[in-house]
Design an enzyme around this catalytic site. Structure first.
Site, PDB file in Angstrom:
ATOM      1  N   LYS A   1       0.753 -25.185  24.549  1.00 52.20           N
ATOM      2  CA  LYS A   1       1.721 -24.106  24.788  1.00 52.20           C
ATOM      3  C   LYS A   1       2.211 -24.197  26.228  1.00 52.20           C
ATOM      4  O   LYS A   1       1.550 -24.767  27.076  1.00 52.20           O
ATOM      5  CB  LYS A   1       1.051 -22.750  24.554  1.00 52.20           C
ATOM      6  CG  LYS A   1       0.692 -22.530  23.105  1.00 52.20           C
ATOM      7  CD  LYS A   1       0.510 -21.071  22.780  1.00 52.20           C
ATOM      8  CE  LYS A   1       0.390 -20.843  21.294  1.00 52.20           C
ATOM      9  NZ  LYS A   1       1.648 -21.023  20.550  1.00 52.20           N
TER      10      LYS A   1
ATOM     11  N   GLU B   1       4.980 -26.752  22.759  1.00 49.71           N
ATOM     12  CA  GLU B   1       5.817 -25.549  22.701  1.00 49.71           C
ATOM     13  C   GLU B   1       6.084 -25.071  24.120  1.00 49.71           C
ATOM     14  O   GLU B   1       5.243 -25.259  24.993  1.00 49.71           O
ATOM     15  CB  GLU B   1       5.083 -24.413  21.969  1.00 49.71           C
ATOM     16  CG  GLU B   1       4.758 -24.700  20.537  1.00 49.71           C
ATOM     17  CD  GLU B   1       3.860 -23.612  19.951  1.00 49.71           C
ATOM     18  OE1 GLU B   1       4.110 -22.428  20.190  1.00 49.71           O
ATOM     19  OE2 GLU B   1       2.894 -23.974  19.270  1.00 49.71           O
TER      20      GLU B   1
ATOM     21  N   ASP C   1      -5.682 -23.439  15.613  1.00 47.37           N
ATOM     22  CA  ASP C   1      -4.364 -22.910  15.253  1.00 47.37           C
ATOM     23  C   ASP C   1      -3.425 -24.022  14.766  1.00 47.37           C
ATOM     24  O   ASP C   1      -2.748 -23.868  13.755  1.00 47.37           O
ATOM     25  CB  ASP C   1      -3.755 -22.204  16.478  1.00 47.37           C
ATOM     26  CG  ASP C   1      -2.503 -21.410  16.119  1.00 47.37           C
ATOM     27  OD1 ASP C   1      -2.468 -20.854  15.014  1.00 47.37           O
ATOM     28  OD2 ASP C   1      -1.572 -21.348  16.947  1.00 47.37           O
TER      29      ASP C   1
ATOM     30  N   LYS D   1      -2.326 -19.307   5.157  1.00 50.11           N
ATOM     31  CA  LYS D   1      -3.301 -19.885   6.091  1.00 50.11           C
ATOM     32  C   LYS D   1      -3.833 -18.800   7.024  1.00 50.11           C
ATOM     33  O   LYS D   1      -3.146 -17.793   7.209  1.00 50.11           O
ATOM     34  CB  LYS D   1      -2.666 -21.031   6.858  1.00 50.11           C
ATOM     35  CG  LYS D   1      -1.720 -20.598   7.979  1.00 50.11           C
ATOM     36  CD  LYS D   1      -1.559 -21.665   9.025  1.00 50.11           C
ATOM     37  CE  LYS D   1      -1.260 -21.004  10.342  1.00 50.11           C
ATOM     38  NZ  LYS D   1      -1.340 -21.717  11.498  1.00 50.11           N
TER      39      LYS D   1
ATOM     40  N   ARG E   1       0.819  -1.221   0.000  1.00 43.65           N
ATOM     41  CA  ARG E   1       0.000   0.000   0.000  1.00 43.65           C
ATOM     42  C   ARG E   1       0.853   1.271   0.000  1.00 43.65           C
ATOM     43  O   ARG E   1       0.407   2.315  -0.447  1.00 43.65           O
ATOM     44  CB  ARG E   1      -0.904   0.018   1.236  1.00 43.65           C
ATOM     45  CG  ARG E   1      -2.016  -1.015   1.191  1.00 43.65           C
ATOM     46  CD  ARG E   1      -2.703  -1.112   2.526  1.00 43.65           C
ATOM     47  NE  ARG E   1      -1.745  -1.460   3.571  1.00 43.65           N
ATOM     48  CZ  ARG E   1      -1.974  -1.386   4.861  1.00 43.65           C
ATOM     49  NH1 ARG E   1      -3.141  -0.979   5.291  1.00 43.65           N
ATOM     50  NH2 ARG E   1      -1.053  -1.722   5.744  1.00 43.65           N
TER      51      ARG E   1
ATOM     52  N   HIS F   1      -1.968 -28.497  10.638  1.00 47.64           N
ATOM     53  CA  HIS F   1      -0.634 -29.100  10.764  1.00 47.64           C
ATOM     54  C   HIS F   1      -0.708 -30.546  11.284  1.00 47.64           C
ATOM     55  O   HIS F   1      -0.080 -31.444  10.736  1.00 47.64           O
ATOM     56  CB  HIS F   1       0.236 -28.315  11.738  1.00 47.64           C
ATOM     57  CG  HIS F   1       0.452 -26.880  11.347  1.00 47.64           C
ATOM     58  ND1 HIS F   1       0.497 -26.467  10.050  1.00 47.64           N
ATOM     59  CD2 HIS F   1       0.660 -25.777  12.108  1.00 47.64           C
ATOM     60  CE1 HIS F   1       0.714 -25.150  10.017  1.00 47.64           C
ATOM     61  NE2 HIS F   1       0.821 -24.718  11.255  1.00 47.64           N
TER      62      HIS F   1
ATOM     63  N   LYS G   1       8.338 -28.969   5.433  1.00 49.18           N
ATOM     64  CA  LYS G   1       9.455 -29.380   6.302  1.00 49.18           C
ATOM     65  C   LYS G   1      10.011 -30.712   5.807  1.00 49.18           C
ATOM     66  O   LYS G   1       9.261 -31.657   5.564  1.00 49.18           O
ATOM     67  CB  LYS G   1       8.973 -29.558   7.749  1.00 49.18           C
ATOM     68  CG  LYS G   1       8.674 -28.257   8.464  1.00 49.18           C
ATOM     69  CD  LYS G   1       8.200 -28.564   9.879  1.00 49.18           C
ATOM     70  CE  LYS G   1       7.669 -27.334  10.570  1.00 49.18           C
ATOM     71  NZ  LYS G   1       8.686 -26.352  10.910  1.00 49.18           N
TER      72      LYS G   1
ATOM     73  N   HIS H   1       2.525 -24.738   5.955  1.00 43.72           N
ATOM     74  CA  HIS H   1       3.989 -24.750   5.817  1.00 43.72           C
ATOM     75  C   HIS H   1       4.641 -25.978   6.457  1.00 43.72           C
ATOM     76  O   HIS H   1       5.774 -26.310   6.151  1.00 43.72           O
ATOM     77  CB  HIS H   1       4.607 -23.451   6.346  1.00 43.72           C
ATOM     78  CG  HIS H   1       4.588 -23.320   7.824  1.00 43.72           C
ATOM     79  ND1 HIS H   1       3.588 -22.699   8.510  1.00 43.72           N
ATOM     80  CD2 HIS H   1       5.449 -23.770   8.763  1.00 43.72           C
ATOM     81  CE1 HIS H   1       3.838 -22.767   9.800  1.00 43.72           C
ATOM     82  NE2 HIS H   1       4.963 -23.408   9.985  1.00 43.72           N
TER      83      HIS H   1
HETATM   84  N1  LIG Z   1       3.842 -14.287  10.364  1.00 38.15           N
HETATM   85  C1  LIG Z   1       3.849 -15.588  10.312  1.00 38.15           C
HETATM   86  O1  LIG Z   1       4.781 -16.256  10.771  1.00 38.15           O
HETATM   87  C2  LIG Z   1       2.727 -16.327   9.657  1.00 38.15           C
HETATM   88  C3  LIG Z   1       2.649 -17.678   9.847  1.00 38.15           C
HETATM   89  C4  LIG Z   1       1.636 -18.365   9.223  1.00 38.15           C
HETATM   90  C5  LIG Z   1       0.723 -17.703   8.452  1.00 38.15           C
HETATM   91  N2  LIG Z   1       0.779 -16.385   8.280  1.00 38.15           N
HETATM   92  C6  LIG Z   1      -0.203 -15.741   7.407  1.00 38.15           C
HETATM   93  O2  LIG Z   1       0.506 -14.978   6.447  1.00 38.15           O
HETATM   94  C7  LIG Z   1      -0.190 -13.792   6.141  1.00 38.15           C
HETATM   95  C8  LIG Z   1       0.707 -12.607   6.390  1.00 38.15           C
HETATM   96  O3  LIG Z   1       1.150 -12.608   7.724  1.00 38.15           O
HETATM   97  P1  LIG Z   1       2.067 -11.442   8.327  1.00 38.15           P
HETATM   98  O4  LIG Z   1       2.375 -11.829   9.709  1.00 38.15           O
HETATM   99  O5  LIG Z   1       3.168 -11.129   7.398  1.00 38.15           O
HETATM  100  O6  LIG Z   1       1.030 -10.234   8.325  1.00 38.15           O
HETATM  101  P2  LIG Z   1       1.277  -8.680   8.592  1.00 38.15           P
HETATM  102  O7  LIG Z   1       2.679  -8.423   8.959  1.00 38.15           O
HETATM  103  O8  LIG Z   1       0.231  -8.203   9.532  1.00 38.15           O
HETATM  104  O9  LIG Z   1       0.871  -8.004   7.209  1.00 38.15           O
HETATM  105  C9  LIG Z   1       1.098  -8.434   5.917  1.00 38.15           C
HETATM  106  C10 LIG Z   1       0.856  -7.283   4.976  1.00 38.15           C
HETATM  107  O10 LIG Z   1      -0.514  -6.971   4.857  1.00 38.15           O
HETATM  108  C11 LIG Z   1      -0.656  -5.581   4.618  1.00 38.15           C
HETATM  109  N3  LIG Z   1      -1.602  -5.049   5.611  1.00 38.15           N
HETATM  110  C12 LIG Z   1      -1.454  -5.049   6.956  1.00 38.15           C
HETATM  111  N4  LIG Z   1      -2.509  -4.450   7.545  1.00 38.15           N
HETATM  112  C13 LIG Z   1      -3.340  -4.086   6.554  1.00 38.15           C
HETATM  113  C14 LIG Z   1      -4.583  -3.414   6.497  1.00 38.15           C
HETATM  114  N5  LIG Z   1      -5.184  -2.980   7.604  1.00 38.15           N
HETATM  115  N6  LIG Z   1      -5.126  -3.227   5.283  1.00 38.15           N
HETATM  116  C15 LIG Z   1      -4.525  -3.677   4.160  1.00 38.15           C
HETATM  117  N7  LIG Z   1      -3.339  -4.295   4.147  1.00 38.15           N
HETATM  118  C16 LIG Z   1      -2.766  -4.493   5.317  1.00 38.15           C
HETATM  119  C17 LIG Z   1       0.682  -4.925   4.773  1.00 38.15           C
HETATM  120  O11 LIG Z   1       1.220  -4.628   3.500  1.00 38.15           O
HETATM  121  P3  LIG Z   1       1.294  -3.160   2.908  1.00 38.15           P
HETATM  122  O12 LIG Z   1       1.067  -2.176   4.004  1.00 38.15           O
HETATM  123  O13 LIG Z   1       2.646  -3.058   2.289  1.00 38.15           O
HETATM  124  O14 LIG Z   1       0.208  -3.132   1.901  1.00 38.15           O
HETATM  125  C18 LIG Z   1       1.526  -6.011   5.408  1.00 38.15           C
HETATM  126  O15 LIG Z   1       2.818  -6.016   4.936  1.00 38.15           O
HETATM  127  C19 LIG Z   1      -1.463 -13.828   6.973  1.00 38.15           C
HETATM  128  O16 LIG Z   1      -2.491 -14.398   6.213  1.00 38.15           O
HETATM  129  C20 LIG Z   1      -1.118 -14.773   8.118  1.00 38.15           C
HETATM  130  O17 LIG Z   1      -2.275 -15.420   8.614  1.00 38.15           O
HETATM  131  C21 LIG Z   1       1.781 -15.690   8.867  1.00 38.15           C
END
Ligand SMILES: NC(=O)c1ccc[n+]([C@@H]2O[C@H](COP(=O)([O-])OP(=O)(O)OC[C@H]3O[C@@H](n4cnc5c(N)ncnc54)[C@H](OP(=O)(O)O)[C@@H]3O)[C@@H](O)[C@H]2O)c1
Length: 501
Positions: free
Chosen positions: A350, A219, A238, A151, A48, A243, A185, A181
């Site tokens: 956990k 965990e 979760d 996911k 964005r 998984h 593994k 994911h």
């Molecule tokens: N983090 C993990 O380890 C993990 C593990 C498993 C699954 N996931 C999944 O992977 C996805 C991304 O996770 P993440 O932890 O990277 O998420 P995040 O850090 O909250 O955000 C991902 C991106 O979404 C955009 N975003 C955030 N808030 C927003 C809003 N209010 N409106 C529109 N865009 C918004 C932002 O991009 P811009 O601002 O650049 O547009 C941000 O870079 C999710 O579906 C999550 O469920 C994550």
């Protein structure tokens, strides 16, 4: 052998997010360093914020510097950074997807096979696909177009089916890559190979020889600052829903006709669909839930640390009460001839005494008890932190008397010099290769929710305060209510022998 990858452009939505910083960008860099990206492959990050290409490349450098503290090869860096482009997609700009299509349409820069990675909020998955379709960017008449969905895929069966209905307005099933994911593994992929590449296991892999199977994800971590997310989700949704049920499918499925994605997924689907639905009228004998109370957990360097309980953590963040489980153990049966009567105990928790993911298989008693106190054999496939296969057998104690003790044959899967590949690296490569075997088919997702939803619903309706377990301890004794027989007990990571805890 490395598969041939078509030149393609990876379009990364959510590239500035947590997942991308920690896993995706560093993962793509490592794939480049390993020579696994096609020479002219490009990465277009979409966000964005208004950023120039130079600003975005500086951001990427920051991500890599943070991840690879010991430095990296400058030549690989130059090659990788040159692959990277940025497109600003502010929600206020009605033409932003049109502009993106125009940018991607420049064939002198971007290969036209497009792999989209939607690392964004689940509420944005369908919206983005609709907009991509609106500007012709999922059309496969000349090039392939694939969409990776992060996911969770829905939060229950109806929401998963609703998301599927939205996506399939614009995409064919073959274009949708639903991630879990865990399936990337190496130790999880090894489950199938261990079973089917060794003649010694498969003849024993059935109800005639196996007493029960435990699938565990424990965990030491608590919920941290994700209280609101976790309290709306819980351990079942979760960890267990995808998984652990995927792990179970790999442990229990029939041998696929071959190793093609369709054959593997067909067997997993059959297995998931043959898990007996949990009888919610007798749920207390089949499932146990609890929440962690304050206690002391082991931190990385082996020292203890005092930690607060789940309910106190919620209160700190303004949530006054909760019936959400941080511990869930469920007994499952599979209704097919191979697994008739064999309980599968699947648990996740956990704030336990150790962090460990494992499959522990206990074999039936030997036909003859030669000496008193003879233990049953166990086979453990340890997924993390140590990737190993461990077999416990009874053996004579050398000496004048006839007595046995348990020996452990412990084989590390990982050997010196082996590649360490993060699961996201494998899965991104599979996406570009067009190999969906480690991704979930919609029928798998549906079968998983169908199994989990009734338990989630029954637990939500039961307002009895949850059992509290002390953080840093082993499973609460009360969880043994789900065991089929009194001689069954929880196994832990690497400890030897069949002694009860
Ligand atoms: N983090 C993990 O380890 C993990 C593990 C498993 C699954 N996931 C999944 O992977 C996805 C991304 O996770 P993440 O932890 O990277 O998420 P995040 O850090 O909250 O955000 C991902 C991106 O979404 C955009 N975003 C955030 N808030 C927003 C809003 N209010 N409106 C529109 N865009 C918004 C932002 O991009 P811009 O601002 O650049 O547009 C941000 O870079 C999710 O579906 C999550 O469920 C994550």
């Amino acid at each position: 052998m490395a598969k041939q990858i078509d030149p393609c452009t990876l379009v990364l939505f959510g590239a500035s997010g947590n997942l991308s910083r920690i896993k995706l960008m560093p993962g793509l860099f490592r794939l480049d360093a390993a020579g696994r990206l096609a020479d002219d492959m490009k990465i277009l990050s979409v966000g964005r914020s208004e950023l120039s290409r130079d600003q975005w490349q500086a951001e990427i450098k920051g991500m890599l510097d943070k991840k690879f503290k010991d430095g990296y090869d400058q030549k690989v860096y130059d090659r990788f950074i040159a692959r990277n482009h940025y497109h600003s997609n502010p929600p206020t700009d009605a033409d932003s997807f049109q502009k993106m299509a125009a940018k991607l349409g420049d064939e002198s820069i971007f290969p036209q096979n497009l792999a989209y990675f939607l690392s964004v909020r689940p509420t944005d998955f369908a919206v983005i696909v609709e907009q991509l379709s609106g500007v012709g960017l999922v059309d496969e008449s000349k090039y392939w177009r694939r969409v990776l969905i992060e996911k969770p895929f829905g939060t229950d069966l109806p929401s998963a089916q609703a998301l599927q209905a939205e996506l399939t307005k614009y995409l064919k099933e073959s274009q949708i890559y639903r991630i879990d994911h865990y399936l990337g593994k190496s130790a999880v992929q090894n489950i199938m190979l261990t079973r089917f590449a060794n003649t010694m296991f498969e003849p024993l892999w059935n109800s005639e020889h196996i007493d029960h199977i435990q699938i565990t994800n424990n965990e030491t971590l608590g919920v941290g600052d994700r209280t609101t997310f976790y309290d709306a989700t819980g351990a079942l949704r979760d960890m267990f829903q995808s998984h652990l049920l995927q792990t179970l499918a790999l442990v229990a499925m029939e041998k696929p006709a071959d190793l093609t994605p369709d054959s593997i997924r067909a067997e997993k689907i059959k297995l998931l669909q043959s898990i007996r639905p949990v009888d919610t009228k007798n749920l207390n004998k089949q499932a146990f839930r609890a929440q962690y109370a304050a206690g002391r957990v082991c931190v990385g360097d082996g020292h203890g640390e005092n930690v607060t309980g789940y309910l106190e953590e919620l209160k700190r963040d303004g949530i006054e009460s909760s019936h959400t489980e941080t511990y869930a153990a469920v007994k499952l049966f599979i209704d097919n001839p191979r697994w008739k009567g064999v309980p599968f105990y699947v648990r996740t928790a956990k704030r336990m005494h150790e962090g460990n993911t494992a499959i522990s298989i206990r074999f039936k008693k030997a036909p003859m008890e030669l000496v008193a106190g003879q233990h049953q054999n166990w086979l453990t496939i340890n997924i993390q932190p140590r990737e190993c296969i461990k077999m416990e057998i009874e053996s004579k104690i050398p000496g004048l008397d006839v007595a046995t003790r348990t020996l452990s044959i412990d084989a590390p899967q990982r050997q010196q010099g082996d590649e360490t590949i993060d699961s996201y690296e494998t899965l991104m490569l599979n996406l570009m290769e067009g190999d969906p075997s480690q991704y979930l088919h919609i029928s798998e997702v549906e079968a998983q929710w169908r199994l989990v939803d009734p338990i989630v619903k029954a637990w939500a309706e039961d307002k009895t305060p949850l059992h509290q377990y002390t953080a840093g301890n082993r499973d609460p004794q009360e969880s043994s209510v789900i065991f089929e027989s009194q001689d069954q007990f929880w196994r832990y990571s690497i400890e030897l022998g069949g002694d009860k805890h």
